[in-house]
Design an enzyme around this catalytic site. Sequence first.
Site, PDB file in Angstrom:
ATOM      1  N   LYS A 278      90.174 -19.762 120.595  1.00 26.00           N
ATOM      2  CA  LYS A 278      90.670 -21.148 120.498  1.00 26.00           C
ATOM      3  C   LYS A 278      90.175 -22.013 121.665  1.00 26.00           C
ATOM      4  O   LYS A 278      89.622 -21.500 122.626  1.00 26.00           O
ATOM      5  CB  LYS A 278      92.199 -21.156 120.444  1.00 26.00           C
ATOM      6  CG  LYS A 278      92.795 -20.177 119.479  1.00 26.00           C
ATOM      7  CD  LYS A 278      92.423 -20.441 118.029  1.00 26.00           C
ATOM      8  CE  LYS A 278      93.022 -19.341 117.158  1.00 26.00           C
ATOM      9  NZ  LYS A 278      92.827 -19.559 115.741  1.00 26.00           N
TER      10      LYS A 278
HETATM   11  C1  LIG Z   1      93.908 -18.693 114.941  1.00 24.01           C
HETATM   12  C2  LIG Z   1      94.747 -19.402 113.963  1.00 24.01           C
HETATM   13  C3  LIG Z   1      96.064 -18.999 113.743  1.00 24.01           C
HETATM   14  C4  LIG Z   1      96.664 -17.759 114.361  1.00 24.01           C
HETATM   15  O1  LIG Z   1      96.855 -17.882 115.722  1.00 24.01           O
HETATM   16  P1  LIG Z   1      97.184 -16.548 116.586  1.00 24.01           P
HETATM   17  O2  LIG Z   1      97.538 -17.065 117.936  1.00 24.01           O
HETATM   18  O3  LIG Z   1      95.931 -15.710 116.567  1.00 24.01           O
HETATM   19  O4  LIG Z   1      98.311 -15.870 115.925  1.00 24.01           O
HETATM   20  C5  LIG Z   1      96.850 -19.737 112.892  1.00 24.01           C
HETATM   21  N1  LIG Z   1      96.357 -20.833 112.268  1.00 24.01           N
HETATM   22  C6  LIG Z   1      95.086 -21.243 112.437  1.00 24.01           C
HETATM   23  C7  LIG Z   1      94.617 -22.474 111.730  1.00 24.01           C
HETATM   24  C8  LIG Z   1      94.231 -20.535 113.284  1.00 24.01           C
HETATM   25  O5  LIG Z   1      92.964 -20.931 113.431  1.00 24.01           O
END
Ligand SMILES: *Cc1c(COP(=O)(O)O)cnc(C)c1O
Length: 178
Positions: free
Chosen positions: A123
């Site tokens: 992210k």
């Molecule tokens: C990465 C992601 C998630 C999950 O996040 P985590 O912290 O890995 O649980 C949820 N929604 C979207 C749109 C994502 O890109």
Amino acid sequence: MHLALLAAGVGPGDEVIVPTLTFAATANVVVHTGATPILVDVDRRTMNADPARIEARLGPRTRAIMPVHFAGRGCDMERILASARPRGIKIIEDAAHAVETVCEGRKVGVIGDATSFSFYVTKNVMTGEGGMLTTDHDDWAERIRTASLHGLSLDAWKRYAGSGFKHYEVLLPASSTT
Ligand SMILES: *Cc1c(COP(=O)(O)O)cnc(C)c1O
């Protein structure tokens, strides 16, 4: 997002609006509650769920809408809130890509009933693993904190800081993730 849906009272028989363009987690958490994800197509230009299509899929079973601010592009929250609020539908935002995203002058995190951020390694802001939930419902925050720590009434700071050791109680049959 799962705990926010539970705090919103979402469960079997309910429907939750989810966009087609997202990571699987957005729909998966709806399934974990026993509710049904209702997929709504996105607008090609914004890459976000089309507010008119969201409105068209709202029905008597709709309990929540999960806007995803895809790739940091803010959803049209004014229109989504205008559809949701009069019907008592809750807004749980998936802001996994949207740290610092602004929608109509308001930062993502203070708009819907709850907003979930991801700090996973892929992210834009990351800690390796981890995440954050924001909400201005104090009762949701309390319940979600407890549910995210095996149902314990006191976290480590409250048990060991300041005035010394305190006993905890187990208030919910929660694991570290439910
Ligand atoms: C990465 C992601 C998630 C999950 O996040 P985590 O912290 O890995 O649980 C949820 N929604 C979207 C749109 C994502 O890109």
